[in-house]
Enzyme design. Structure first.
Site, short mmCIF file in Angstrom:
data_model
loop_
_atom_site.label_atom_id
_atom_site.label_comp_id
_atom_site.label_asym_id
_atom_site.label_seq_id
_atom_site.Cartn_x
_atom_site.Cartn_y
_atom_site.Cartn_z
N HIS A 1 0.85 -1.18 0.00
CA HIS A 1 0.00 0.00 0.00
C HIS A 1 0.89 1.24 0.00
O HIS A 1 1.96 1.25 0.60
CB HIS A 1 -0.92 0.00 1.23
N GLU A 2 0.46 2.26 -0.69
CA GLU A 2 1.25 3.49 -0.80
C GLU A 2 1.63 4.05 0.57
O GLU A 2 2.73 4.57 0.75
CB GLU A 2 0.46 4.53 -1.61
#
Length: 131
Positions: free
Chosen positions: A23-24
């Site tokens: 996930h970013e």
């Protein structure tokens, strides 16, 4: 753990596309782990399907660069920053603090506040990592 297998091909295309992806918001954490020597091994976490990372303990930079020292509690004027942990498994504590390490004697001067935070006293051992 799921009691039954999860069939990936039955998941939506959107779900399939993110399996094994970071996930970013957690990309910086992965970069930190990779800098320490961790690598992705093409396994995914069973709870969030994100990638798992592994590293042999001897390959972790912070472990390799850390050292043990005997505590002496006293005020000091050192400006050197360390990550310091006590060596207790049951009552583990760690902190970032300034300390004065004498490599010749293997002794570290810790302020009373740092010693209290670590729950250590004169003669106890700590593990340290210079920052």
């Amino acid at each position: 753990m799921p009691k039954l297998p999860i069939y990936i091909n039955l998941l939506s295309k959107e779900a399939q596309a993110v399996i094994g992806q970071v996930h970013e918001n957690t990309r910086p954490a992965l970069k930190l782990l990779e800098k320490e020597g961790f690598t992705c091994r093409n396994y995914v976490d069973i709870f969030d399907a994100g990638p798992t990372v592994e590293c042999d303990l001897r390959n972790i930079q912070a472990v390799r660069d850390s050292f043990r020292a005997k505590v002496s509690v006293a005020e000091h004027t050192s400006s050197q920053d360390y990550l310091i942990a006590n060596t207790s498994f049951e009552h583990f504590r760690a902190t970032a603090a300034k300390a004065a390490f004498d490599a010749e004697s293997g002794t570290v001067l810790l302020s009373p506040e740092a010693a209290d935070a670590l729950n250590v006293a004169d003669g106890d051992m700590v593990r340290m990592l210079a920052q």
